[in-house]
Design an enzyme around this catalytic site. Structure first.
Site, PDB file in Angstrom:
ATOM      1  N   ALA A 161       0.807  -1.233   0.000  1.00 16.92           N
ATOM      2  CA  ALA A 161       0.000   0.000   0.000  1.00 16.92           C
ATOM      3  C   ALA A 161       0.832   1.271   0.000  1.00 16.92           C
ATOM      4  O   ALA A 161       0.320   2.353  -0.242  1.00 16.92           O
ATOM      5  CB  ALA A 161      -0.927  -0.001   1.210  1.00 16.92           C
ATOM      6  N   GLY A 162       2.128   1.111   0.241  1.00 12.08           N
ATOM      7  CA  GLY A 162       2.998   2.277   0.414  1.00 12.08           C
ATOM      8  C   GLY A 162       3.004   3.215  -0.785  1.00 12.08           C
ATOM      9  O   GLY A 162       2.739   2.809  -1.913  1.00 12.08           O
ATOM     10  N   ARG A 179      10.097   7.447  -2.307  1.00 16.23           N
ATOM     11  CA  ARG A 179      11.499   7.510  -2.706  1.00 16.23           C
ATOM     12  C   ARG A 179      11.696   7.154  -4.179  1.00 16.23           C
ATOM     13  O   ARG A 179      12.714   7.442  -4.769  1.00 16.23           O
ATOM     14  CB  ARG A 179      12.347   6.555  -1.830  1.00 16.23           C
ATOM     15  CG  ARG A 179      12.499   7.015  -0.412  1.00 16.23           C
ATOM     16  CD  ARG A 179      13.016   5.910   0.495  1.00 16.23           C
ATOM     17  NE  ARG A 179      11.980   4.961   0.891  1.00 16.23           N
ATOM     18  CZ  ARG A 179      12.182   3.893   1.660  1.00 16.23           C
ATOM     19  NH1 ARG A 179      13.397   3.617   2.097  1.00 16.23           N
ATOM     20  NH2 ARG A 179      11.182   3.092   1.970  1.00 16.23           N
ATOM     21  N   GLY A 181       2.162   2.640   8.285  1.00 17.44           N
ATOM     22  CA  GLY A 181       3.288   1.764   8.600  1.00 17.44           C
ATOM     23  C   GLY A 181       2.975   0.297   8.339  1.00 17.44           C
ATOM     24  O   GLY A 181       1.820  -0.083   8.125  1.00 17.44           O
ATOM     25  N   GLU A 221      15.001  -0.308  12.910  1.00 12.46           N
ATOM     26  CA  GLU A 221      15.059   0.449  11.655  1.00 12.46           C
ATOM     27  C   GLU A 221      16.291   1.340  11.668  1.00 12.46           C
ATOM     28  O   GLU A 221      16.671   1.862  12.720  1.00 12.46           O
ATOM     29  CB  GLU A 221      13.792   1.288  11.491  1.00 12.46           C
ATOM     30  CG  GLU A 221      12.561   0.464  11.176  1.00 12.46           C
ATOM     31  CD  GLU A 221      12.797  -0.508  10.038  1.00 12.46           C
ATOM     32  OE1 GLU A 221      12.955  -0.061   8.892  1.00 12.46           O
ATOM     33  OE2 GLU A 221      12.853  -1.733  10.275  1.00 12.46           O
ATOM     34  N   ASN A 227      17.095  -7.233   7.940  1.00 15.19           N
ATOM     35  CA  ASN A 227      15.754  -7.784   7.810  1.00 15.19           C
ATOM     36  C   ASN A 227      15.307  -7.660   6.346  1.00 15.19           C
ATOM     37  O   ASN A 227      15.299  -6.568   5.788  1.00 15.19           O
ATOM     38  CB  ASN A 227      14.827  -6.967   8.728  1.00 15.19           C
ATOM     39  CG  ASN A 227      13.360  -7.235   8.463  1.00 15.19           C
ATOM     40  OD1 ASN A 227      12.980  -8.328   8.044  1.00 15.19           O
ATOM     41  ND2 ASN A 227      12.524  -6.227   8.711  1.00 15.19           N
ATOM     42  N   LYS A 252       6.216  -7.946 -40.087  1.00 15.55           N
ATOM     43  CA  LYS A 252       5.200  -7.958 -39.028  1.00 15.55           C
ATOM     44  C   LYS A 252       4.115  -8.964 -39.366  1.00 15.55           C
ATOM     45  O   LYS A 252       3.674  -9.033 -40.517  1.00 15.55           O
ATOM     46  CB  LYS A 252       4.593  -6.553 -38.920  1.00 15.55           C
ATOM     47  CG  LYS A 252       3.585  -6.399 -37.819  1.00 15.55           C
ATOM     48  CD  LYS A 252       2.402  -5.525 -38.208  1.00 15.55           C
ATOM     49  CE  LYS A 252       1.361  -6.299 -38.966  1.00 15.55           C
ATOM     50  NZ  LYS A 252       0.119  -5.549 -39.213  1.00 15.55           N
ATOM     51  N   ASN A 277      12.200 -15.195 -53.515  1.00 14.63           N
ATOM     52  CA  ASN A 277      13.183 -14.125 -53.426  1.00 14.63           C
ATOM     53  C   ASN A 277      12.480 -12.793 -53.615  1.00 14.63           C
ATOM     54  O   ASN A 277      11.808 -12.572 -54.612  1.00 14.63           O
ATOM     55  CB  ASN A 277      14.268 -14.305 -54.481  1.00 14.63           C
ATOM     56  CG  ASN A 277      15.412 -13.348 -54.224  1.00 14.63           C
ATOM     57  OD1 ASN A 277      16.168 -13.519 -53.271  1.00 14.63           O
ATOM     58  ND2 ASN A 277      15.492 -12.316 -55.027  1.00 14.63           N
TER      59      ASN A 277
HETATM   60  C1  UD1 Z   1      11.068  -2.439   5.474  1.00 15.55           C
HETATM   61  C2  UD1 Z   1      11.347  -2.878   6.918  1.00 15.55           C
HETATM   62  C3  UD1 Z   1      12.878  -3.026   7.069  1.00 15.55           C
HETATM   63  C4  UD1 Z   1      13.428  -4.006   6.055  1.00 15.55           C
HETATM   64  C5  UD1 Z   1      13.008  -3.621   4.634  1.00 15.55           C
HETATM   65  C6  UD1 Z   1      13.336  -4.756   3.669  1.00 15.55           C
HETATM   66  C7  UD1 Z   1       9.610  -1.950   8.375  1.00 15.55           C
HETATM   67  C8  UD1 Z   1       9.289  -0.880   9.342  1.00 15.55           C
HETATM   68  N1  UD1 Z   1      10.829  -1.909   7.844  1.00 15.55           N
HETATM   69  O1  UD1 Z   1      11.652  -1.165   5.306  1.00 15.55           O
HETATM   70  O2  UD1 Z   1      13.177  -3.481   8.371  1.00 15.55           O
HETATM   71  O3  UD1 Z   1      14.828  -4.071   6.159  1.00 15.55           O
HETATM   72  O4  UD1 Z   1      11.585  -3.396   4.554  1.00 15.55           O
HETATM   73  O5  UD1 Z   1      13.159  -4.400   2.348  1.00 15.55           O
HETATM   74  O6  UD1 Z   1       8.793  -2.804   8.143  1.00 15.55           O
HETATM   75  N2  UD1 Z   1       3.604  -0.632   3.183  1.00 15.55           N
HETATM   76  C9  UD1 Z   1       2.219  -0.695   3.323  1.00 15.55           C
HETATM   77  N3  UD1 Z   1       1.636   0.210   4.164  1.00 15.55           N
HETATM   78  C10 UD1 Z   1       2.325   1.109   4.872  1.00 15.55           C
HETATM   79  C11 UD1 Z   1       3.732   1.153   4.735  1.00 15.55           C
HETATM   80  C12 UD1 Z   1       4.344   0.256   3.899  1.00 15.55           C
HETATM   81  O7  UD1 Z   1       1.570  -1.502   2.703  1.00 15.55           O
HETATM   82  O8  UD1 Z   1       1.678   1.874   5.633  1.00 15.55           O
HETATM   83  C13 UD1 Z   1       4.254  -1.606   2.264  1.00 15.55           C
HETATM   84  C14 UD1 Z   1       5.038  -0.971   1.140  1.00 15.55           C
HETATM   85  O9  UD1 Z   1       4.219  -0.813  -0.018  1.00 15.55           O
HETATM   86  C15 UD1 Z   1       6.172  -1.967   0.910  1.00 15.55           C
HETATM   87  C16 UD1 Z   1       6.349  -2.628   2.270  1.00 15.55           C
HETATM   88  O10 UD1 Z   1       5.190  -2.330   3.020  1.00 15.55           O
HETATM   89  O11 UD1 Z   1       5.844  -2.979  -0.026  1.00 15.55           O
HETATM   90  C17 UD1 Z   1       7.590  -2.138   2.991  1.00 15.55           C
HETATM   91  O12 UD1 Z   1       7.545  -0.723   3.093  1.00 15.55           O
HETATM   92  P1  UD1 Z   1       8.817   0.161   2.748  1.00 15.55           P
HETATM   93  O13 UD1 Z   1       8.471   1.578   2.952  1.00 15.55           O
HETATM   94  O14 UD1 Z   1       9.396  -0.232   1.460  1.00 15.55           O
HETATM   95  O15 UD1 Z   1       9.784  -0.294   3.952  1.00 15.55           O
HETATM   96  P2  UD1 Z   1      11.359  -0.200   4.047  1.00 15.55           P
HETATM   97  O16 UD1 Z   1      11.740   1.164   4.458  1.00 15.55           O
HETATM   98  O17 UD1 Z   1      11.979  -0.737   2.837  1.00 15.55           O
HETATM   99 CA    CA Z   2      11.219  -1.445   0.832  1.00 18.95          CA
END
Ligand code: UD1
Ligand code: CA
Length: 461
Positions: A8-9, A13, A77, A160, A175, A358, A384
């Site tokens: 859902a993120g 970045r 989160g 983290e 992790n 094509k 040809n």
């Molecule tokens: C996360 C881990 C970190 C690990 C890394 C591995 C946490 C707090 N941190 O960090 O320890 O080393 O992955 O790649 O878990 N997402 C949601 N909802 C939210 C936030 C995130 O669905 O509210 C999803 C994102 O879409 C993504 C995943 O969770 O697929 C991880 O989120 P991301 O922000 O990429 O975490 P990292 O900072 O990479």
């Molecule tokens: Ca990630």
């Protein structure tokens, strides 16, 4: 087993209008690659947590194959994301005290293999642990959560990076964001409820569940990924490039070990799905994207792009572009050919420079040597086609595309136009410069379709 995928993120970045998981990764989206590795585990169902760009991502799920989604309206989160997942219909109906048997992954780790995920599940069960974490030892752990262990090597917490002390930041075990829960549904919920957002990002971290588990006397183990590059998480464009390069390099190494020559593999991009037969030679600057299969003793490149195509043995493909084509043995293509989808070349075909093909079938040993366009046509064997000849397959008035069918052993002079639909019988000759608009039924005919040459002597004077 059940699976939850956190997706859902906002991918802040990654800086893209598109969800980062929808970006291409050597011929498939990151999303498709992650999903495939999970499908291979044959779970009861996969529950996706979606938010950012939910409509686009949810359209890619197949509910008849037990792929479901739930919306996380606010991205608070990873722990909040998992909590949201567990509020989905198919979880709330589960018996509270039964083992939840649940694998959690993120959507941004496309290099993780099914085997690695299986190892995590297997070792968690084997060691009778309640939680298994997939970890890796990285030379550069920057950006990842660190695995905090006690002196006797027992996991205590995941920290983290932003919350690490200077010493904790030096820890190289990280992790991977993949967890296997081998505990009851109610216990997991209890853990999630205990998580606070008192950290640098004010997010509910799923990683905080580990500290809770330890204080509650649950057994937590880590399963170290043998190939640490598998855990690469794609947060930024730099991560995407690194992951693509890594996957590509791995495939090159594998193919070299199988007897394929690369003259400069640093300039080659190659998907994990690419298969190449022994003694083939790959010249610099080639790209093999998606499902590509090449036979043995073929020469490919330099500067060649091949996507979702099959090429036989003893072929030579030079400086060309091939997308969704099928090429039999002993064919020669290029330099500078453009073979577009649904092109089929039978054995021994020659497609020369500046030729575009094509949706066409070119029969055995036929030659289209220079400067041609063959669209929607069928060529027989040993045809040809003279330089500059094209098929006029598109009617701009009706918008229709029509077929050109040319029989076996037909010889076509230079600069002819076949105005489709049109059909030429076997062994005919077409004179250079002809614009062919009528079908020719009888084989061995000569076809001349151009105005007669007029010579006016002394006209210039
Ligand atoms: C996360 C881990 C970190 C690990 C890394 C591995 C946490 C707090 N941190 O960090 O320890 O080393 O992955 O790649 O878990 N997402 C949601 N909802 C939210 C936030 C995130 O669905 O509210 C999803 C994102 O879409 C993504 C995943 O969770 O697929 C991880 O989120 P991301 O922000 O990429 O975490 P990292 O900072 O990479
Ligand atoms: Ca990630």
């Amino acid at each position: 087993m059940k699976i939850v995928v956190l997706a859902a993120g906002k991918s802040t970045r990654f800086k893209s209008a598109k969800h980062k998981a929808l970006h291409d990764f050597l011929g498939q989206s990151i999303f498709a690659r992650v999903k495939q590795a999970l499908i291979n585990l044959k779970p009861d169902f996969i529950q996706f947590v979606l938010g950012h760009q939910l409509p686009v991502l949810s359209a890619l799920l197949k509910s008849d194959q037990q792929e479901f989604f739930i919306e996380q309206k606010q991205q608070l989160g990873t722990a909040h994301a998992l909590k949201t997942a567990l509020s989905a219909e198919r979880f709330i109906n589960l018996p509270e005290n039964e083992n939840i048997n649940l694998l959690i992954t993120c959507i941004d780790t496309p290099l993780l293999t099914t085997e690695t995920l299986q190892n995590l599940i297997h070792s968690t069960k084997l060691e009778k642990a309640e939680i298994g974490i997939l970890t890796a030892e990285l030379d550069n752990p920057t950006g990842y959560g660190r695995i905090i262990k006690s002196k006797n090597d027992l996991i205590q917490a995941i920290r983290e990076e932003k919350d690490c002390t200077e010493n904790e930041r030096k820890i190289s075990e990280i992790n991977a964001g993949v967890y296997y829960f081998n505990l009851s549904f109610s216990k997991l919920k209890e853990g999630l409820d205990s998580i606070q957002n008192t950290n640098s990002q004010q997010e509910y971290y799923l990683t905080d569940l580990i500290e809770w588990a330890i204080t509650n006397n649950l057994k937590v183990i880590s399963s170290i990924c043998k190939d640490s590059s598998e855990v690469l998480g794609i947060n930024s464009r730099a991560d995407l490039e690194k992951a693509i390069q890594t996957a590509s390099r791995k495939q090159v190494q594998k193919l070299m070990a199988q007897g394929i020559t690369f003259l400069d593999s640093t300039t080659v991009l190659i998907s994990p799905e690419t298969e190449i037969g022994a003694d083939s030679v790959i010249l610099p600057n080639c790209q093999f994207i998606g499902k590509v299969k090449i036979g043995s003793e073929s020469n490919i490149g330099p500067n060649t792009f091949i996507q979702n195509s099959e090429i036989g043995h003893n072929c030579s493909i030079r400086q060309s572009n091939l997308v969704e084509v099928n090429i039999a043995d002993q064919c020669s293509v290029g330099p500078f050919a453009n073979l577009r989808p649904q092109t089929i070349l039978d054995t021994g075909v020659l497609i020369g420079d500046f030729v575009e093909v094509k949706n066409s079938f070119i029969g055995k040993n036929s030659k289209v040597s220079h400067l041609s366009y063959m669209g929607d046509c069928t060529l027989g064997e040993e045809v040809n086609i003279g330089a500059g000849t094209i098929t006029a397959n598109y009617n701009a008035l009706s918008g229709n595309k029509s077929k050109t069918i040319i029989g076996d052993k037909v010889k076509v002079g230079s600069n002819c136009v076949f105005v489709a639909p049109v059909q030429i019988a076997d062994s005919c000759f077409v004179a250079a410069g002809s614009t062919v608009t009528q079908d020719v039924e009888h084989s061995n005919s000569l076809i001349i379709a151009r105005s007669k040459q007029i010579i006016k002597e002394n006209w210039v004077k």
